[in-house]
Every structure is written in structure tokens, then in C-alpha cells.
Design a protein around this motif. Structure first.
Motif, PDB file in Angstrom:
ATOM      1  N   LEU A  35       1.018  -1.169  -0.024  1.00  0.00           N
ATOM      2  CA  LEU A  35       0.097   0.064   0.122  1.00  0.00           C
ATOM      3  C   LEU A  35       0.945   1.252   0.125  1.00  0.00           C
ATOM      4  CD1 LEU A  35      -2.917  -0.840   2.461  1.00  0.00           C
ATOM      5  CD2 LEU A  35      -3.004  -0.215  -0.094  1.00  0.00           C
ATOM      6  N   ALA A  36       1.940   1.477   0.790  1.00  0.00           N
ATOM      7  CA  ALA A  36       2.728   2.304   0.704  1.00  0.00           C
ATOM      8  C   ALA A  36       3.441   2.612  -0.635  1.00  0.00           C
ATOM      9  CB  ALA A  36       4.134   2.212   1.945  1.00  0.00           C
ATOM     10  N   ASP A  37       3.731   1.582  -1.257  1.00  0.00           N
ATOM     11  CA  ASP A  37       4.058   1.573  -2.677  1.00  0.00           C
ATOM     12  C   ASP A  37       3.513   2.637  -3.641  1.00  0.00           C
ATOM     13  OD1 ASP A  37       6.536   0.134  -2.179  1.00  0.00           O
ATOM     14  OD2 ASP A  37       5.863  -1.751  -2.993  1.00  0.00           O
ATOM     15  N   ILE A  38       2.101   2.337  -3.341  1.00  0.00           N
ATOM     16  CA  ILE A  38       1.100   2.940  -4.589  1.00  0.00           C
ATOM     17  C   ILE A  38       0.478   4.106  -3.811  1.00  0.00           C
ATOM     18  CG2 ILE A  38       0.553   0.779  -5.718  1.00  0.00           C
ATOM     19  CD1 ILE A  38      -2.227   0.650  -4.278  1.00  0.00           C
ATOM     20  N   ALA A  39       0.454   4.369  -2.577  1.00  0.00           N
ATOM     21  CA  ALA A  39      -0.290   5.395  -2.192  1.00  0.00           C
ATOM     22  C   ALA A  39       0.326   6.111  -0.612  1.00  0.00           C
ATOM     23  CB  ALA A  39      -1.598   5.162  -1.657  1.00  0.00           C
ATOM     24  N   PRO A  40       1.693   6.464  -0.903  1.00  0.00           N
ATOM     25  CA  PRO A  40       2.764   6.789  -0.021  1.00  0.00           C
ATOM     26  C   PRO A  40       1.921   8.146   0.887  1.00  0.00           C
ATOM     27  CG  PRO A  40       3.849   7.278  -1.974  1.00  0.00           C
ATOM     28  CD  PRO A  40       2.632   6.522  -2.167  1.00  0.00           C
ATOM     29  N   GLU A  41       1.286   8.899   0.289  1.00  0.00           N
ATOM     30  CA  GLU A  41       0.771  10.180   0.798  1.00  0.00           C
ATOM     31  C   GLU A  41      -0.638   9.957   1.243  1.00  0.00           C
ATOM     32  OE1 GLU A  41       2.662  12.667   1.458  1.00  0.00           O
ATOM     33  OE2 GLU A  41       4.259  11.389   0.481  1.00  0.00           O
ATOM     34  N   GLN A  42      -1.334   8.728   0.906  1.00  0.00           N
ATOM     35  CA  GLN A  42      -2.451   8.411   1.546  1.00  0.00           C
ATOM     36  C   GLN A  42      -2.538   8.445   3.156  1.00  0.00           C
ATOM     37  OE1 GLN A  42      -5.557   8.169   0.039  1.00  0.00           O
ATOM     38  NE2 GLN A  42      -6.464   7.692   2.199  1.00  0.00           N
ATOM     39  N   ARG A  43      -3.469   9.181   3.710  1.00  0.00           N
ATOM     40  CA  ARG A  43      -3.252   9.019   5.372  1.00  0.00           C
ATOM     41  C   ARG A  43      -4.216   8.087   6.023  1.00  0.00           C
ATOM     42  NH1 ARG A  43      -0.488  12.743   7.359  1.00  0.00           N
ATOM     43  NH2 ARG A  43       0.244  14.683   5.988  1.00  0.00           N
ATOM     44  N   HIS A  44      -3.744   7.473   6.981  1.00  0.00           N
ATOM     45  CA  HIS A  44      -4.551   6.728   7.871  1.00  0.00           C
ATOM     46  C   HIS A  44      -5.716   7.439   8.304  1.00  0.00           C
ATOM     47  CE1 HIS A  44      -5.747   4.042  11.115  1.00  0.00           C
ATOM     48  NE2 HIS A  44      -5.261   3.109  10.522  1.00  0.00           N
ATOM     49  N   PRO A  45      -7.037   7.145   8.214  1.00  0.00           N
ATOM     50  CA  PRO A  45      -8.176   7.961   8.573  1.00  0.00           C
ATOM     51  C   PRO A  45      -8.012   8.211  10.330  1.00  0.00           C
ATOM     52  CG  PRO A  45      -8.749   5.562   8.090  1.00  0.00           C
ATOM     53  CD  PRO A  45      -7.374   5.672   7.742  1.00  0.00           C
ATOM     54  N   VAL A  46      -7.375   7.221  11.160  1.00  0.00           N
ATOM     55  CA  VAL A  46      -7.649   7.435  12.281  1.00  0.00           C
ATOM     56  C   VAL A  46      -6.131   8.271  12.967  1.00  0.00           C
ATOM     57  CG1 VAL A  46      -7.692   6.221  14.652  1.00  0.00           C
ATOM     58  CG2 VAL A  46      -8.999   5.582  12.754  1.00  0.00           C
ATOM     59  N   SER A  47      -5.056   7.582  12.613  1.00  0.00           N
ATOM     60  CA  SER A  47      -3.864   8.232  13.231  1.00  0.00           C
ATOM     61  C   SER A  47      -3.472   9.592  12.283  1.00  0.00           C
ATOM     62  CB  SER A  47      -2.785   6.958  13.061  1.00  0.00           C
ATOM     63  OG  SER A  47      -2.360   7.158  11.561  1.00  0.00           O
ATOM     64  N   THR A  48      -3.977   9.700  11.030  1.00  0.00           N
ATOM     65  CA  THR A  48      -3.529  10.554  10.247  1.00  0.00           C
ATOM     66  C   THR A  48      -2.378  10.752   9.796  1.00  0.00           C
ATOM     67  OG1 THR A  48      -3.063  12.461  11.770  1.00  0.00           O
ATOM     68  CG2 THR A  48      -5.489  12.005  11.255  1.00  0.00           C
ATOM     69  N   ASP A  49      -1.363   9.706  10.042  1.00  0.00           N
ATOM     70  CA  ASP A  49      -0.088   9.431   9.394  1.00  0.00           C
ATOM     71  C   ASP A  49      -0.390   8.878   8.114  1.00  0.00           C
ATOM     72  OD1 ASP A  49       1.393   9.633  11.925  1.00  0.00           O
ATOM     73  OD2 ASP A  49       1.026   7.567  12.512  1.00  0.00           O
ATOM     74  N   THR A  50       0.895   9.398   7.119  1.00  0.00           N
ATOM     75  CA  THR A  50       0.756   8.777   5.916  1.00  0.00           C
ATOM     76  C   THR A  50       1.144   7.333   5.948  1.00  0.00           C
ATOM     77  OG1 THR A  50       2.973   8.981   5.182  1.00  0.00           O
ATOM     78  CG2 THR A  50       1.289  11.204   4.827  1.00  0.00           C
ATOM     79  N   LEU A  51       0.886   6.529   4.938  1.00  0.00           N
ATOM     80  CA  LEU A  51       1.261   5.303   4.631  1.00  0.00           C
ATOM     81  C   LEU A  51       2.877   5.013   4.682  1.00  0.00           C
ATOM     82  CD1 LEU A  51      -1.607   3.664   2.256  1.00  0.00           C
ATOM     83  CD2 LEU A  51      -1.153   3.594   4.629  1.00  0.00           C
ATOM     84  N   ALA A  52       3.607   6.217   3.919  1.00  0.00           N
ATOM     85  CA  ALA A  52       4.835   6.107   4.046  1.00  0.00           C
ATOM     86  C   ALA A  52       5.386   6.270   5.171  1.00  0.00           C
ATOM     87  CB  ALA A  52       5.335   7.564   3.110  1.00  0.00           C
ATOM     88  N   GLU A  53       5.079   7.201   6.065  1.00  0.00           N
ATOM     89  CA  GLU A  53       5.363   7.288   7.553  1.00  0.00           C
ATOM     90  C   GLU A  53       5.040   5.921   8.246  1.00  0.00           C
ATOM     91  OE1 GLU A  53       4.402  12.091   7.902  1.00  0.00           O
ATOM     92  OE2 GLU A  53       2.935  10.680   8.511  1.00  0.00           O
ATOM     93  N   LEU A  54       3.947   5.471   8.179  1.00  0.00           N
ATOM     94  CA  LEU A  54       3.785   4.284   8.716  1.00  0.00           C
ATOM     95  C   LEU A  54       4.725   3.048   8.340  1.00  0.00           C
ATOM     96  CD1 LEU A  54      -0.116   4.016   8.766  1.00  0.00           C
ATOM     97  CD2 LEU A  54       1.314   4.462  10.916  1.00  0.00           C
ATOM     98  N   TRP A  55       4.914   2.780   7.089  1.00  0.00           N
ATOM     99  CA  TRP A  55       5.812   1.925   6.576  1.00  0.00           C
ATOM    100  C   TRP A  55       7.462   2.261   6.965  1.00  0.00           C
ATOM    101  CZ3 TRP A  55       6.791  -2.794   6.047  1.00  0.00           C
ATOM    102  CH2 TRP A  55       7.744  -3.153   5.221  1.00  0.00           C
ATOM    103  N   HIS A  56       7.926   3.635   7.003  1.00  0.00           N
ATOM    104  CA  HIS A  56       9.120   3.842   7.196  1.00  0.00           C
ATOM    105  C   HIS A  56       9.351   3.602   8.984  1.00  0.00           C
ATOM    106  CE1 HIS A  56      12.944   5.977   7.262  1.00  0.00           C
ATOM    107  NE2 HIS A  56      12.538   6.676   8.300  1.00  0.00           N
ATOM    108  N   ARG A  57       8.288   3.704   9.726  1.00  0.00           N
ATOM    109  CA  ARG A  57       8.431   3.266  11.211  1.00  0.00           C
ATOM    110  C   ARG A  57       8.125   1.797  11.521  1.00  0.00           C
ATOM    111  NH1 ARG A  57       5.171   7.947  12.027  1.00  0.00           N
ATOM    112  NH2 ARG A  57       3.466   6.597  12.527  1.00  0.00           N
ATOM    113  N   HIS A  58       7.692   0.834  10.535  1.00  0.00           N
ATOM    114  CA  HIS A  58       7.496  -0.369  10.693  1.00  0.00           C
ATOM    115  C   HIS A  58       8.735  -1.065  11.001  1.00  0.00           C
ATOM    116  CE1 HIS A  58       5.983  -4.497  10.020  1.00  0.00           C
ATOM    117  NE2 HIS A  58       4.845  -3.788  10.106  1.00  0.00           N
ATOM    118  N   ARG A  59       8.754  -2.187  12.083  1.00  0.00           N
ATOM    119  CA  ARG A  59       9.779  -2.984  12.252  1.00  0.00           C
ATOM    120  C   ARG A  59      10.468  -3.640  11.246  1.00  0.00           C
ATOM    121  NH1 ARG A  59       5.383  -6.036  14.321  1.00  0.00           N
ATOM    122  NH2 ARG A  59       5.516  -8.108  13.544  1.00  0.00           N
TER     123      ARG A  59
END
Length: 173
Positions: free
Chosen positions: A125-149
Motif C-alpha cells: 500500500l505504501a508503494d502505491i499510495a505513500p501520501e494516503q493518510r490513515h483515517p484514524v492516526s492521520t499518518d501517511t502510509l509512507a510514515e507508517l511503513w518507515h516506522r514499521h519494524r
């Protein structure tokens, strides 16, 4: 028109089932944005690796209608629902995000999907929509992926355009 972000996976003849599912999505919705397909280990059980990818479609359908259509798509590809939740799959397709909506308590439809915490859903998902925001946390998918273990983990890319081609290519998070 809302954009629906989908997670697709298979560990039983995945190239055939995922390629066919993408063809059906294109036939129904027209343009489909598709991530690379990656090989991930099975989660929750011992089984063959899965091939997972993400797709995005624009639709006027309500989330419930899309969810029902996706279940029928899974069924057409031999999806079994009489087996444990964590088991081999011919095809698994879930709505992960639907615009900026948050949906709960609608049978098996929950948006955003809890599985977004797993690399097999988040990376494609971060590959195709890095700027898409999570509707609850409001983090982008790129931010979530970058922080993923598992961000630095290399996953094999699987070509879906040639059913005989299962040769993996390395890809970095």
C-alpha cells in the motif's frame, strides 16, 4: 468518487489467482493502480509463502457492495470459508482503506483493516499510495511503513505477468 485500497494475497497457485483477480478488477472498475507483488511468509500458521500486493480502484459503490463483490470474486477462485481463519488461501481480497472512512460493526467489513499493521499489507500500500493518510492516526502510509519494524527487510518481488515466472527479484522496503 472514493478510492478503495485493497490488499490481495494468495499462497495456492498465487500467480494464476492474483493475475486473474487483477483482470477481473480491471474489467469491473477500469483503471486499477497495482503495486509490485511480494513474497511474504505465512502469518499465523505454518504454510507456503504468500504473494501479496495492493490495488486501488475508484468506485461509486458503497463499501458494503464492494465487499460483497470481492467476496464473490474470492469464491470464484475457490476460496474456502470452512477452514481455520489462518490457513492456505487461493485468494484473499480485503478493503483496507476506503477514502477517509472509518467503518466498524458491519460483519467482516472493518475499515481501516487491522491487518494494516502487517508488512504484507502496509508495504504494497505504501508503494502505491505513500501520501494516503490513515483515517484514524492521520499518518501517511509512507510514515507508517518507515516506522514499521520490517521496513529494512528485503522481500522478493514476484512477476505476475508470466505464470511460469516465479523467479524472485530483491526489493528493499
Amino acid at each position: 468518487m472514493p478510492r478503495a485500497y485493497l490488499s490481495l494475497g494468495s499462497n495456492l497457485d498465487p500467480v494464476r489467482h492474483l493475475s486473474a483477480a487483477l483482470a477481473e478488477l480491471r474489467a469491473q472498475f477500469g483503471q486499477v493502480v497495482v503495486s509490485p507483488a511480494y513474497r511474504f511468509p505465512a502469518v499465523g500458521f505454518d504454510g507456503p509463502d504468500f504473494v501479496n500486493l495492493a490495488a486501488a480502484v475508484d468506485t461509486t459503490w458503497a463499501p458494503e457492495v464492494l465487499n460483497d463483490w470481492l467476496h464473490a470474486l474470492e469464491d470464484r477462485h475457490g476460496r474456502r470459508r470452512d477452514v481455520p481463519r489462518y490457513s492456505d488461501r487461493t485468494l484473499d481480497v480485503d478493503i483496507v482503506l476506503f477514502g477517509d472512512q472509518v467503518l466498524e460493526g458491519r460483519g467482516n467489513l472493518k475499515v481501516p483493516r487491522d491487518e494494516l499493521k502487517h508488512a504484507f499489507v502496509l508495504k504494497p500500500l505504501a508503494d502505491i499510495a505513500p501520501e494516503q493518510r490513515h483515517p484514524v492516526s492521520t499518518d501517511t502510509l509512507a510514515e507508517l511503513w518507515h516506522r514499521h519494524r520490517d521496513h529494512a527487510t528485503e522481500y522478493a518481488v514476484v512477476a505476475l505477468d508470466a505464470p511460469h515466472d516465479l523467479a524472485p527479484r530483491a526489493a528493499r522496503g
